[in-house]
Design a protein around this motif. Structure first.
Motif, PDB file in Angstrom:
ATOM      1  N   SER A 515       0.813  -1.222   0.000  1.00 42.42           N
ATOM      2  CA  SER A 515       0.000   0.000   0.000  1.00 42.42           C
ATOM      3  C   SER A 515       0.844   1.268   0.000  1.00 42.42           C
ATOM      4  CB  SER A 515      -0.946   0.022   1.205  1.00 42.42           C
ATOM      5  OG  SER A 515      -0.242   0.263   2.411  1.00 42.42           O
ATOM      6  N   TYR A 516       2.136   1.157   0.322  1.00 39.62           N
ATOM      7  CA  TYR A 516       2.961   2.367   0.380  1.00 39.62           C
ATOM      8  C   TYR A 516       4.302   2.258  -0.348  1.00 39.62           C
ATOM      9  CZ  TYR A 516       5.291  -0.172   4.217  1.00 39.62           C
ATOM     10  OH  TYR A 516       5.948  -1.100   4.969  1.00 39.62           O
ATOM     11  N   ILE A 517       4.708   1.057  -0.721  1.00 38.40           N
ATOM     12  CA  ILE A 517       6.042   0.871  -1.281  1.00 38.40           C
ATOM     13  C   ILE A 517       6.170   1.484  -2.676  1.00 38.40           C
ATOM     14  CG2 ILE A 517       5.448  -1.320  -2.355  1.00 38.40           C
ATOM     15  CD1 ILE A 517       8.809  -0.367  -0.724  1.00 38.40           C
ATOM     16  N   ASN A 518       7.375   1.901  -3.021  1.00 38.60           N
ATOM     17  CA  ASN A 518       7.705   2.255  -4.402  1.00 38.60           C
ATOM     18  C   ASN A 518       8.445   1.080  -5.011  1.00 38.60           C
ATOM     19  OD1 ASN A 518       9.106   3.247  -6.793  1.00 38.60           O
ATOM     20  ND2 ASN A 518       8.496   5.290  -6.126  1.00 38.60           N
ATOM     21  N   GLY A 519       7.780   0.422  -5.948  1.00 41.73           N
ATOM     22  CA  GLY A 519       8.355  -0.779  -6.536  1.00 41.73           C
ATOM     23  C   GLY A 519       9.377  -0.519  -7.626  1.00 41.73           C
ATOM     24  N   GLY A 520       9.556   0.742  -8.027  1.00 45.01           N
ATOM     25  CA  GLY A 520      10.606   1.086  -8.968  1.00 45.01           C
ATOM     26  C   GLY A 520      10.238   0.980 -10.435  1.00 45.01           C
TER      27      GLY A 520
END
Length: 932
Positions: A515-520
C-alpha cells in the motif's frame, strides 16, 4: 435442599408484591381542558413511570398509598396522592417560571434552571424533535434544529467523507466540547487534511450515538472552558441519555431521494427496565444502512486516451486544427473501447452503522448510588476518489486498467465508550466520583486501485489495507457540590469544586507493504506513483504511539444575590504534560428588570489544547490539484522539516515554533423575555477572540526553490503542516422565540422562530509561524502567503453559512399532527489560492430548505409518520468556471462550463458546493413507531 426451598418462597413473595399493585388510569389536561401528550407521570420515590398519550391518557400500576408526580414543560409540577382511587384527572396550571426546558449544562448547580432563567443561552432539542423530521443521525438533526450549529456531508475527501465536520457559532469542529450525561466525550481519531470546512481540525463523531438512546440534547452557546476545560471555546453540546424504567419503543424507517439514490433504512429500539424500584436500566440499539448519492455530470475531459496533464491537450498541440485532430482520434478510441464518461461519483458516501447504548442507575443503600452508561458502534463506509484516466499511465497499470479506473476508499470505524460513577452525600455535599473511557479507531482499505510503481504481473494487487488511526481518552473526575439557602444576605449559594485527571493517546498504524512501497517501475523512462492510488498506506515512518496527561482543578459558584440578581463565577486551572498549563475564568450574571424581562451576560477566557492528532499526524496522500495528482506530505509539527532552521544534516527547514494552546476571550450580552403563559424570547449577542489559532497550512510546492531544497529527495511534490498561524474574531447574535397556543380541547399549535448571524475575521498573522528561517520572501514567492493563502482564509471566514434562520410550526389535532419547517442557509464563499485568479472566486447565495411531516397516532402502541426533507428540491448554486482562465480550452460548450472542487483546484469534476446543506435534492421518508 435450601436452594430448593427458597426458590418457591421467592416466587410467592414476588407474586404477593405484584398482587399488591393497583392500576391507576387517568388523563392530564391544562386548566383550559387541553390534553397534554407527553406529560410525565411518575410514582414518587421510584423509577416507575410512564408518559401520556396523544389524548393525555395514562395507565400505571402503583403500590397502594402511592403519590404521583405529574410534570410537563410549561406547567407547574403537581403531586397527587392516589389513596383508594383508580381513576384520576389532573389539570396542570401554566407556570411562567417553568415555561422553558430545565437544563443542567452551563452550571454545576445542584438544581437545574429553566433555559430562560440561566446566565447563558442554552438550546434544548427533545426526543420528540429528534424523531419529528427526516434526519436520522445526530449531526444532521442538530443542523436543522439548532441555528448556531452547522454540519454537512463532504464528498471525495478521504476520511472526512465518513466523519462529518461540525461547527458551532461559526468556529471549528475542535472548538466545541461534547458531553454525554455531563461527562467529556472523546474526539474522533481523524484529522481533516483535505479541502473541506474544518480543515486541520479534529472533531467529535456525533453520529456514533443512536438517536433512540437520547432523551434530549442541550446546546450551550457560550464559552465554557472555565467549567469544562479545553475545546469549549464556542460552547458545549451535552447529550442526555434516556433513563426510562418501563416500556419498549421501536422505530422502522425508510427513505430515498427523488433520483432514487441515497436509500436509507433504519431500525432502532429502546427498552426501559425497572430494577426493583431502586434503579433503572435503559437499553438502545440502532441499525442504519445509508446508500450513496451521485450528482456528478458527464466527464468533459478533452482527451481521455491521448491527453497530458489530466486529459488536457499537450503543449505540442499549438493550433486549433491540431487539437481538433487529436480530439477526433481520442473520440474514436473512446467509442472503440466503450469508455463511459460517467466515470466519477460525487455525493454522500455509502454507510452502514450498528450501534448500541445503555444507561443505568442503582441505589445501593446507605446513600450510595452507582451509575453506568456506555456504548459501542461499528460503522463501515465506502466512498470514491477521483478517477484515473487511461492518459495517466504513471498513476495506473494499463495492462490491468486499460480504460482507467475509479478507486474506492472503504473505512471501518470502531467506537467504544463507558462511564462508571458513584454518588454519595458527605456533610451536606453531594460527591460524584466517575471514570469515563472512550476510544475511536478508523481503519482504511482501498479497492479498485493499483500501486502503479509495482511491476505488472497476474498477482498485482488491486485492493490494499492502508492502515489505521486510533485515539483513546480516559478521564477520572471527583466533584463536590452543595446548595446553601438563607446564607446571610444571600438567598442561595451553590458551591461546586473538584478535580480531573485525563490521559490521551493517539496512534497511527502502518498499512500493508504494497500500500505504500515504491516498486521502482518506470513508464517510458518516467517514474510512477508510489502506494495505492487514491489513498497511499501509512508508512513505517508514519507510525505513532504518543500519550499525554492532564491534571485540572475547578471551582464553580452560583448565587441568587437577590430575588432579581443571579451571579455565576467559575475558574479552572490545568496542567498538560506536553506543553504546560493554563488558567481560565468566567463571570456571568442575570438581572430581572421585571418578572417577564431580564438581561444576562458573561465574560471569560478560555483555551484549546492542540490535539495529539495535530501534533503527531504524518502521512502522504494523493490529492488532485488542477486535475493533476500530487503526492502531498502532511508532516507533524515536531519534524525537523517544520521546526528547525537546520536539521542534523544541515538541511534547511521552515523554522516554525512548537504548537501551543489557542487562547480565547468570550463576551456575551443578552435579553430574555416572556409574555402571557406560553411565549418566550431570547436574544444573545457574542464576541469570541482567539489568539494563536491552529491551522493546517496551505501546500508548499517544489516550484519554490527553498521548498525544493527542504524536501530534498523525498518522493513528494508538496508539503503542509500545522502552526499557530492566525488570530481571529467571531461576532454574532442568536435569536430564539417560542409560542405555544392552545386551540381547543384536542388541538394546539407550537411556533418557533430562531436565527444565528455570525462573522469570523482573520485579524492578524503570527510572525513566528509565518516566516521561513526569518525570510518571508525566501525563494521566488512570499511563503507567508502560502502558509495561509486566500483559499484557506476564505474557507475559515466564509466556508460555513454566516447566517441561518429556522422557522417551524407543529399543529396537533387529536391523533393527527403536521409539522413544517423551513431553514434558510446563508451564503458561503470560495476563493482561489492565487490572487491572480481572483476572478474564480464565487459567492453561493442563500437558500431556503423546507421540510414537512404528517403523523398519525392510531393507538397508544402504533404511530406512522410520512414526510420529506427539501420538499421543493432546492440545490445550491452551481460552481462556475470561466473558460478564459484555462489555456488548454479552445472551444467550450457554455452548458458544460460548471465545474470545480470547493477550493477551485479540480475544475471539471464538481457541480455543487456541499458546505451549505449538501446537494442530494428532495428526499422522502416514512417512519413507523411502535410502543409497548
Amino acid at each position: 435442599m435450601r436452594k430448593t426451598l427458597l426458590t418457591p418462597l421467592f416466587v410467592v413473595a414476588a407474586l404477593a408484591a405484584h398482587a399488591q399493585k393497583i392500576t391507576v388510569t387517568g388523563r392530564v389536561l391544562s386548566t383550559t381542558g387541553e390534553a397534554q401528550p407527553g406529560a410525565t407521570v411518575l410514582e414518587r420515590g421510584t423509577t416507575n413511570g410512564t408518559a401520556t398519550s396523544a389524548d393525555g391518557d395514562f395507565t400505571l400500576a402503583v403500590t397502594p398509598g402511592a403519590t404521583l408526580t405529574i410534570s410537563a414543560i410549561g406547567f407547574a409540577t403537581q403531586q397527587i396522592a392516589v389513596g383508594s382511587r383508580t381513576r384520576i384527572e389532573v389539570r396542570l396550571a401554566a407556570s411562567a417560571t417553568d415555561i422553558g426546558d430545565v437544563v443542567v449544562t452551563g452550571s454545576r448547580a445542584a438544581e437545574g434552571r429553566s433555559n430562560i432563567l440561566t446566565t447563558a443561552p442554552v438550546d434544548v432539542i427533545s426526543a420528540r424533535e429528534i424523531k419529528a423530521f427526516a434526519q436520522t443521525d445526530v449531526s444532521q438533526v442538530l443542523t436543522y434544529a439548532a441555528p448556531s450549529f452547522q454540519s454537512s456531508r463532504q464528498s471525495i475527501s478521504d476520511g472526512t467523507d465518513f466523519v462529518d465536520p461540525a461547527s458551532l457559532r461559526g468556529l471549528g469542529p475542535d472548538q466545541v466540547l461534547v458531553l454525554v450525561n455531563g461527562k467529556r466525550r472523546h474526539t474522533s481519531s481523524l484529522v481533516n487534511i483535505n479541502g473541506t470546512v474544518g480543515r486541520g481540525s479534529v472533531g467529535t463523531d456525533l453520529n456514533v450515538i443512536p438517536t433512540a438512546s437520547i432523551k434530549r440534547i442541550e446546546v450551550l452557546r457560550d464559552g465554557a472552558a472555565a467549567l469544562y476545560g479545553s475545546d469549549a471555546i464556542a460552547g458545549v453540546i451535552n447529550i442526555q441519555l434516556k433513563d426510562d424504567s418501563t416500556g419498549v419503543t421501536s422505530t422502522g424507517y425508510y427513505g430515498q431521494t427523488t433520483q432514487s439514490d441515497g436509500k436509507t433504512e433504519q431500525a432502532d429500539i429502546n427498552i426501559g427496565i425497572g430494577l426493583n424500584k431502586r434503579g433503572f436500566l435503559d437499553l438502545s440499539g440502532q441499525f442504519i444502512n445509508r446508500g450513496y448519492t451521485n450528482r456528478a455530470f458527464t466527464d468533459t475531459t478533452p482527451l481521455v486516451y491521448l491527453g497530458a496533464n489530466g486529459g488536457n491537450y499537450p503543449a505540442t498541440a499549438t493550433t486549433e486544427q491540431s487539437r481538433r485532430d487529436l480530439r477526433a482520434q481520442d473520440d474514436a478510441l473512446v467509442a472503440a473501447n466503450g469508455f463511459d464518461r460517467n466515470d466519477l461519483r460525487v455525493g454522500q458516501s455509502a454507510s452502514r452503522n450498528y450501534g448500541g447504548y445503555l444507561n443505568a442507575g442503582y441505589r445501593l443503600g446507605m446513600g450510595y448510588e452507582v451509575y453506568l452508561s456506555g456504548g459501542a458502534s461499528y460503522r463501515t463506509g465506502r466512498g470514491s476518489g477521483f478517477n484515473r484516466l487511461p492518459s495517466q499511465p504513471t498513476q495506473s497499470d494499463l495492462q490491468l486498467f486499460g480504460n482507467g479506473f475509479l478507486p474506492f476508499i472503504n473505512t471501518t470505524i470502531y467506537d467504544q465508550s463507558a462511564i462508571l460513577g458513584l454518588r454519595k452525600s458527605f456533610g451536606g455535599f453531594a460527591a460524584d466520583l466517575s471514570n469515563t473511557f472512550g476510544r475511536n479507531e478508523l481503519a482504511y482499505n482501498v479497492d479498485g486501485s493499483v500501486n502503479a510503481s509495482l511491476p505488472t504481473n497476474p498477482l498485482n494487487p488491486t485492493s490494499f489495507y492502508a492502515g489505521r488511526l486510533a485515539f483513546l481518552q480516559n478521564t477520572t473526575n471527583l466533584g463536590f457540590s452543595r446548595r446553601f439557602t438563607d446564607l446571610g444576605p444571600l438567598a442561595t449559594l451553590n458551591v461546586a469544586f473538584g478535580g480531573e485527571f485525563r490521559v490521551d493517546n493517539f496512534q497511527i498504524g502502518r498499512g500493508e507493504y504494497a500500500s505504500y512501497i515504491n516498486g521502482g517501475r518506470l513508464y517510458n523512462g518516467a517514474p510512477t506513483a508510489s502506494g495505492s492510488q487514491v489513498f497511499p498506506g501509512y508508512q513505517p515512518q508514519d507510525e505513532v504511539n504518543k500519550s499525554r496527561t492532564n491534571l485540572a482543578g475547578y471551582v464553580d459558584l452560583e448565587s441568587d444575590l437577590t430575588e432579581k440578581l443571579l451571579v455565576h463565577a467559575a475558574g479552572r486551572a490545568e496542567r498538560y504534560s506536553d506543553f504546560g498549563g493554563n488558567v481560565s475564568g468566567q463571570l456571568g450574571a442575570r438581572f430581572s428588570i421585571i418578572d417577564a424581562l431580564a438581561l444576562r451576560g458573561s465574560i471569560g477566557n478560555g483555551f484549546r489544547a492542540p490535539s495529539l492528532q495535530q501534533r503527531y499526524f504524518t502521512n502522504t496522500s494523493t490529492q488532485f490539484v488542477s486535475g493533476v495528482a500530487n503526492q502531498v506530505l502532511t508532516v507533524n509539527n515536531d519534524n525537523p522539516i517544520v521546526r528547525n532552521s537546520y536539521d542534523a544534516t544541515g538541511q534547511r527547514g521552515f523554522g516554525v515554533e512548537p504548537l501551543k494552546q489557542e487562547k480565547s476571550a468570550n463576551y456575551s450580552i443578552g435579553l430574555t423575555a416572556s409574555a402571557g403563559r406560553q411565549f418566550t424570547l431570547t436574544v444573545d449577542a457574542y464576541q469570541i477572540d482567539i489568539r494563536d489559532r491552529i491551522v493546517l497550512s496551505a501546500q508548499f510546492t517544489r516550484t519554490n526553490p527553498l521548498v525544493n531544497t527542504i524536501l530534498g529527495t523525498l518522493p513528494v511534490s508538496r508539503v503542509q503542516f500545522f502552526a499557530n498561524a492566525v488570530n481571529t474574531r467571531t461576532q454574532g447574535i442568536d435569536i430564539v422565540a417560542n409560542e405555544r397556543i392552545p386551540l381547543g380541547e384536542k388541538s394546539r399549535l407550537l411556533l418557533t422562530a430562531a436565527a444565528n448571524f455570525n462573522k469570523t475575521e482573520v485579524r492578524s498573522f503570527n510572525s513566528s509561524s509565518s516566516t521561513v528561517n526569518g525570510d518571508q520572501t525566501a525563494g521566488t514567492s512570499n511563503l507567508q502567503n502560502t502558509l495561509f493563502d486566500r483559499a484557506q482564509r476564505t474557507r475559515l471566514e466564509s466556508g460555513n453559512p454566516r447566517s441561518k434562520i429556522n422557522l417551524a410550526a407543529a399543529y396537533t389535532y387529536g391523533i393527527f399532527s403536521i409539522e413544517a419547517r423551513s431553514v434558510r442557509f446563508g451564503e458561503v464563499k470560495t476563493a482561489d489560492a492565487d490572487p491572480a485568479r481572483a476572478n474564480l472566486d464565487q459567492t453561493f447565495s442563500a437558500k431556503w430548505i423546507s421540510d414537512l411531516t404528517i403523523s398519525a397516532q392510531f393507538t397508544k402502541q402504533l404511530g406512522l409518520t410520512v414526510g420529506a426533507n427539501n420538499i421543493f428540491n432546492v440545490y445550491p448554486d452551481k460552481i462556475y468556471v470561466d473558460p478564459r482562465n484555462n489555456a488548454n480550452n479552445f472551444s467550450v460548450d457554455p452548458n458544460l462550463s460548471y465545474s470545480s472542487s470547493l477550493d477551485n483546484s479540480n475544475r471539471g469534476r464538481f457541480l455543487y458546493n456541499a458546505n451549505q446543506f449538501g446537494f442530494n435534492g428532495a428526499y422522502y421518508f416514512t417512519r413507523l413507531n411502535i410502543t409497548l
